[in-house]
Design an enzyme around this catalytic site. Structure first.
Site, PDB file in Angstrom:
ATOM      1  N   ASP A 158       0.890  -4.022   9.887  1.00 38.90           N
ATOM      2  CA  ASP A 158       0.573  -5.072   9.957  1.00 38.90           C
ATOM      3  C   ASP A 158       2.454  -5.688   9.055  1.00 38.90           C
ATOM      4  OD1 ASP A 158      -1.453  -7.761  10.711  1.00 38.90           O
ATOM      5  OD2 ASP A 158      -0.581  -8.066   8.010  1.00 38.90           O
ATOM      6  N   LYS A 169      -9.695  -3.907   7.328  1.00 40.84           N
ATOM      7  CA  LYS A 169      -7.930  -3.592   6.891  1.00 40.84           C
ATOM      8  C   LYS A 169      -7.648  -3.028   5.254  1.00 40.84           C
ATOM      9  CE  LYS A 169      -4.644  -6.456   8.639  1.00 40.84           C
ATOM     10  NZ  LYS A 169      -4.510  -6.394  10.202  1.00 40.84           N
TER      11      LYS A 169
HETATM   12  N1  GLU Z   1      -2.411  -5.808  12.097  1.00 44.46           N
HETATM   13  C1  GLU Z   1      -2.465  -5.619  12.797  1.00 44.46           C
HETATM   14  C2  GLU Z   1      -3.572  -7.275  13.276  1.00 44.46           C
HETATM   15  O1  GLU Z   1      -3.738  -8.275  12.891  1.00 44.46           O
HETATM   16  C3  GLU Z   1      -2.480  -4.995  14.167  1.00 44.46           C
HETATM   17  C4  GLU Z   1      -3.902  -3.805  14.058  1.00 44.46           C
HETATM   18  C5  GLU Z   1      -4.135  -3.058  14.669  1.00 44.46           C
HETATM   19  O2  GLU Z   1      -3.233  -2.338  14.901  1.00 44.46           O
HETATM   20  O3  GLU Z   1      -5.190  -1.612  14.271  1.00 44.46           O
HETATM   21  O4  GLU Z   1      -4.408  -7.209  14.414  1.00 44.46           O
END
Ligand code: GLU
Length: 445
Positions: free
Chosen positions: A165, A125
């Site tokens: 996100d 992340k």
């Molecule tokens: N931010 C999204 C999550 O919390 C998607 C992450 C992504 O697609 O890599 O899963």
């Protein structure tokens, strides 16, 4: 003190001032006691100790020039948490509240969420304390370019693949992708959530919201219920909330609230048709506060309150961490709500979750409920690798299947390890086991 309690203590000591990260670790480790009892090999090979320590953490300066010519400095993060089952995968969050604790809790959660999808993606992340709200396109572009000028060296289609996100949509992904391509001189699926004409997948924008609705359907099915005729309250009305409403409507339910940090709107008729279209533009085009929806349709703006006081059958927090606390959970219980499903990441506080589980309410944890977004991101990676694209129907059918499987895996793991219908424990265990076995097979790394 048990082995896991000691480990939790150590995590708290070693990561001071990171309450969200402590919360996320506590919730997962709490579920693992019976798993470690049955699998002592996980203990001897230190799987849990290694899991709570990110493989790599990158913190960097992001300088950029605003429209008045002034230099601004933000902080960029990327936490590459675990690559046992695939390249690091997870979104970038741009929001003033972003700090290392938030990115680490999100990265930690992502390991298990990604594992649950059944697809080959590790956990990571990233983000920044940059706030895209109120910035011009040119400012957002300069910021994204500056961020990528540092971040590119850690990324790659087979290494680390960020996505969106909170605060990061197709516009931000586009600016980051353009800069990555310029520096590396490769056209590869290094980011997901791209535009359709430049490598994005159809169905990715809808995926988190649709996936949450599919998951809730499975939860309800297990109790002989369905979404038909149900009244639902939600909070956030961004990418997750709006597409959740769309799918909930298609499945015969009615969504009656939206909210932001300053209050909520109650729309007893349900957000459908032209009202949903208005809402989609409200966020995607204008980033407007929820109050604007109330004004447009002559509805009451309930200032300073949370939507969880509105009677409903199902509550679906769709905004951010710890947005539904103990008192909110108590309101839901007292008002006859039968199901709470976390479409945002860790939106319920620990005491709220415990209360809901105690009251035997259907509770869907974030790792499972909102996994649809990252699942379709993984499908985007597959399509990029094949240099091919699937149709919307193909992607949607795969998404539905993935969500049904996540429900199955989580509920089976819960029963297998004595947690009855506790999907929090089930999702943690099912997500953990796949990663733990891969870590065992790969030696002490
Ligand atoms: N931010 C999204 C999550 O919390 C998607 C992450 C992504 O697609 O890599 O899963």
């Amino acid at each position: 003190m048990s082995y896991l309690e000691e480990l939790i203590e150590r995590v708290i000591k070693r990561n001071t001032g990171e309450p969200e990260f402590h919360q996320a670790v506590h919730e997962v480790l709490e579920s693992l006691e019976p798993v470690l009892q049955r699998h002592p090999e996980y203990v001897t090979s230190g799987v849990a100790e290694r899991l709570v320590e990110p493989e790599r953490q990158i913190i960097f300066r992001v300088p950029w020039v605003d429209d008045t010519g002034k230099v601004q400095v933000n902080r960029g993060f990327r936490v590459e948490f675990n690559s046992a089952i695939g390249p690091y995968k997870g979104g970038m969050r741009f929001h003033p509240s972003v700090n290392l604790s938030i990115i680490k809790f999100l990265g930690f959660e992502q390991i298990f969420k990604n594992s649950l999808t059944g697809l080959p993606i590790g956990g990571g992340k990233g983000g920044s304390d940059f706030d895209p709200r109120g910035k011009s396109n040119a400012e957002v572009m300069r910021f994204c370019q500056s961020l990528m000028t540092e971040l590119y060296r850690y990324l790659g289609a087979d290494t680390d693949v960020p996505a969106g996100d909170i605060g990061v949509g197709v516009r931000e992904i586009g600016y980051m992708f353009g800069q990555y391509k310029r520096i590396r001189n490769v056209y590869e699926g290094v980011l997901t959530g791209k535009g359709i004409s430049w490598g994005g997948s159809v169905g990715r924008p809808e995926a988190t919201g649709y996936g949450a609705a599919y998951f809730i359907q499975e939860m309800l099915k297990a109790r002989g219920e369905s979404l038909q005729g149900k009244t639902i309250t939600i909070s956030g009305y961004g990418n997750v909330g709006t597409y959740f409403i769309e799918k909930a409507n298609q499945l015969g339910a009615k969504v009656v609230t939206i909210a932001d940090e300053s209050g909520y709107v109650y729309d007893p008729e349900g957000i459908t048709g032209a009202r949903l279209e208005f809402l989609m533009d409200l966020w995607c085009l204008y980033r407007s506060p929820a109050r604007v929806y109330a004004e447009e349709f002559g509805l009451e703006w309930v200032k300073g309150k949370r939507p969880w006081e509105v009677p409903c059958d199902i509550a679906v927090p769709t905004a951010t961490q710890n947005e539904l606390g103990y008192d909110d959970a108590l309101n839901l219980v007292n008002n006859g709500c039968i199901c709470v499903a976390e479409a945002a990441n860790m939106p319920c506080t620990e005491d709220a979750v415990n209360l809901l589980l105690e009251k035997d309410m259907l509770f869907g944890p974030a790792k499972a409920v909102n996994a649809g977004g990252v699942a379709v991101s993984a499908l985007e990676m597959s399509q990029n690798s094949m240099r091919y694209s699937w149709t919307f129907e193909e992607v949607d059918a795969k998404l539905k299947n993935i969500m049904e499987n996540i429900y199955k895996k989580s509920s089976q793991a819960a029963y297998e390890y004595g947690f009855r219908n506790n999907l929090v424990a089930g999702a943690n265990i099912a997500g953990f086991k796949k990663v733990a076995d891969a870590m065992l097979a790969q030696g002490i790394v």
